[in-house]
Motif scaffolding. Sequence first.
Motif, PDB file in Angstrom:
ATOM      1  N   ALA A 173      72.488  36.115  11.794  1.00 32.37           N
ATOM      2  CA  ALA A 173      73.536  35.100  11.991  1.00 32.37           C
ATOM      3  C   ALA A 173      72.967  33.695  11.968  1.00 32.37           C
ATOM      4  N   ARG A 174      71.674  33.555  12.243  1.00 38.26           N
ATOM      5  CA  ARG A 174      71.072  32.214  12.206  1.00 38.26           C
ATOM      6  C   ARG A 174      71.089  31.609  10.795  1.00 38.26           C
ATOM      7  N   GLN A 175      71.314  32.463   9.777  1.00 40.32           N
ATOM      8  CA  GLN A 175      71.401  31.925   8.404  1.00 40.32           C
ATOM      9  C   GLN A 175      72.742  31.232   8.164  1.00 40.32           C
ATOM     10  N   LEU A 176      73.728  31.489   9.037  1.00 40.63           N
ATOM     11  CA  LEU A 176      75.080  30.989   8.771  1.00 40.63           C
ATOM     12  C   LEU A 176      75.225  29.534   9.200  1.00 40.63           C
ATOM     13  N   ARG A 177      76.107  28.808   8.505  1.00 41.31           N
ATOM     14  CA  ARG A 177      76.457  27.458   8.964  1.00 41.31           C
ATOM     15  C   ARG A 177      77.782  27.586   9.713  1.00 41.31           C
ATOM     16  N   PHE A 178      77.718  27.532  11.029  1.00 40.48           N
ATOM     17  CA  PHE A 178      78.939  27.690  11.822  1.00 40.48           C
ATOM     18  C   PHE A 178      79.725  26.394  11.858  1.00 40.48           C
ATOM     19  N   LEU A 179      81.038  26.548  11.803  1.00 39.47           N
ATOM     20  CA  LEU A 179      81.930  25.422  12.086  1.00 39.47           C
ATOM     21  C   LEU A 179      82.513  25.668  13.472  1.00 39.47           C
ATOM     22  N   LEU A 180      82.666  24.597  14.243  1.00 44.30           N
ATOM     23  CA  LEU A 180      83.272  24.709  15.564  1.00 44.30           C
ATOM     24  C   LEU A 180      84.657  24.080  15.490  1.00 44.30           C
ATOM     25  N   THR A 181      85.669  24.784  15.990  1.00 43.18           N
ATOM     26  CA  THR A 181      86.989  24.152  16.042  1.00 43.18           C
ATOM     27  C   THR A 181      87.141  23.523  17.423  1.00 43.18           C
ATOM     28  N   VAL A 182      87.639  22.290  17.434  1.00 41.05           N
ATOM     29  CA  VAL A 182      87.777  21.548  18.695  1.00 41.05           C
ATOM     30  C   VAL A 182      89.160  20.899  18.704  1.00 41.05           C
ATOM     31  N   PRO A 183      89.693  20.566  19.877  1.00 45.02           N
ATOM     32  CA  PRO A 183      91.007  19.922  19.883  1.00 45.02           C
ATOM     33  C   PRO A 183      90.929  18.590  19.142  1.00 45.02           C
ATOM     34  N   PRO A 184      91.759  18.392  18.092  1.00 47.90           N
ATOM     35  CA  PRO A 184      91.703  17.122  17.352  1.00 47.90           C
ATOM     36  C   PRO A 184      91.910  15.949  18.300  1.00 47.90           C
ATOM     37  N   GLY A 230      86.963  27.613  19.121  1.00 43.89           N
ATOM     38  CA  GLY A 230      86.549  28.804  18.397  1.00 43.89           C
ATOM     39  C   GLY A 230      85.508  28.501  17.330  1.00 43.89           C
ATOM     40  N   LEU A 231      85.143  29.551  16.589  1.00 45.97           N
ATOM     41  CA  LEU A 231      84.123  29.447  15.535  1.00 45.97           C
ATOM     42  C   LEU A 231      84.743  29.800  14.191  1.00 45.97           C
ATOM     43  N   LEU A 232      84.183  29.198  13.150  1.00 51.24           N
ATOM     44  CA  LEU A 232      84.537  29.583  11.787  1.00 51.24           C
ATOM     45  C   LEU A 232      83.257  29.623  10.970  1.00 51.24           C
ATOM     46  N   ILE A 233      83.261  30.418   9.936  1.00 58.16           N
ATOM     47  CA  ILE A 233      82.147  30.418   8.994  1.00 58.16           C
ATOM     48  C   ILE A 233      82.750  30.153   7.616  1.00 58.16           C
TER      49      ILE A 233
END
Length: 525
Positions: A173-184, A230-233
């Motif tokens: 999983a360390r190879q992934l570029r995670f996106l973090l969703t945050v309250p706009p 949450g998380l997104l990939i």
Amino acid sequence: MTARRNLADLVAGLETEDLQAQKRAGEMLLAAGVAAVPSLAQALRTGPPASRKAAAYLLGAFHSSDAVVAPLGRALAVDPEPKVRKNAAVALGKTGAVTAVPTLAAALAREGVSWVRPSLILALGAIADEAAAAALDQVQVTTDLEKEALRKALDRCSAQRRTRRVAWRVDGARQLRFLLTVPPGLERAALLEAAERGLGRCEQVEAGRLRCPPGTDPHQLIPGLRCITGLLIEAASGPPMDLANPTESAAALAALVTESVPLQHIRQWLAAEAGAVKYRLVVTPKGIRRETFRALLSAVRERCASFDLVDSPSGYDIQLVLRAEAGSSILFIRPSFVADTRFAYRHRDVGAAINPVVAACLVRLVRSPGSQMVFDPTCGSGTLLIERGFLDGQVQLGGLDVSRTAVGAARRNVHAAGLTSQIAINAGNAVDGDHWPRCDEVLANLPFGLRSRRRDRSLPQLYGAVIQNITRYLEPGGQALLYTANRKLLGQCLVQRRRQVAVKERLLVQSGGVNVGAWILTVAR
Ligand SMILES: C[S@@+](CC[C@H](N)C(=O)[O-])C[C@H]1O[C@@H](n2cnc3c(N)ncnc32)[C@H](O)[C@@H]1O
């Protein structure tokens, strides 16, 4: 000051061979709650052996924050007393902190005392995530006690695997570029938290989305961060799709799935048995024709079978989210298998309770390091106070609410969060200044008047009185946060009092589909 001296006296009381007296001091320290953590950490670092042993043991009773895990990890690495190291290992196991796994594994590689080693093994078993299981796989047992401990620890790991079915394989999983969703609107707070947690350089990619640096351990994200929803990939992206044309859009989606590197390598970053990873397809914007959705799903099913992914819309571990926009189409993977216990203290709610992620963000924007007293005059179920309490074990917090139900809910939640020694909740009307303490921070999620006509009528009076009381009770240099969906009313009240309060920052936060205003105020002197 007195409270601090009392804690120091109690910590000094740990330095005794009289086990009963030591137990009494320990119980009183635990009753003091998280306020005792810094004193215990100090005793663990610099105290005599009896205090260090007791402090290590007692720290295991606290929530797994950095303030607890870091001193225990240090003791494990450097303390010359085997009994202290043993207690530190047991305590780390009790916290269940996944961030402690590398420290425990390193200690196990070093530890030469035969009766300490089983505790290290059992601590890894108590944490039981994939990294702990991997560390246990490397263990060479040398005694029967170790062998028995290893058996129990591995049993615990496989029980966890069975209940989880799907888990991160951290190396992959360390190879992934995670996106973090945050309250706009609250991206700055989430960036601040990520930096504090040592995540390296996260960057904002758009409203409500941050990108993590490469090499991020997903466990640092959830449960590690409180300011993310949450998380997104990012799985793949391509040209815009014509969702009006089922055949063309299905072919375009099939191409995205086929070329997606994260999907091709999903077995390297997810640990699960064959056929166990289940997905659900989600298409945004919503409202596409049923015929189109069927065509898209059929294309995805065909391609995903080769990645060992099973379509299961009613029970799934990941969601495949297609975002079809005018300028591009993007396929995301949203992990849903991660158990999120960050806000498990919320046993009771009130109507209009604030989203806890929003609360975690807001309290970061108003806190100041020297604050001693924080007050929420309309505390509801206590979310803002609890999130503020988690940030700082030294600060005292008070909450007020006119509703008995809200007071009961807040007290229940404060208890569940383990913050009863820090947060006091009382019943009362925020209009009445007698209920206000002198304070360094005010946090108020004001009622916004959609519930009853009677309350609507009293809102201008409440808003005005809250601002007035802020000018009276907020200490010089202090900051107040006012958060409300009734932006118009608060804006008008602030204009009326512009000589007394200054607006330091004004934010527009999207929460639950509503635009909510957040004002950070200081008092003009
Ligand atoms: C938006 S809710 C706060 C929700 C809270 N942040 C939470 O997460 O549960 C507003 C709260 O203000 C309380 N309230 C309304 N009028 C009040 C007054 N005059 N004095 C104190 N509290 C009041 C309501 O009972 C309600 O619980």
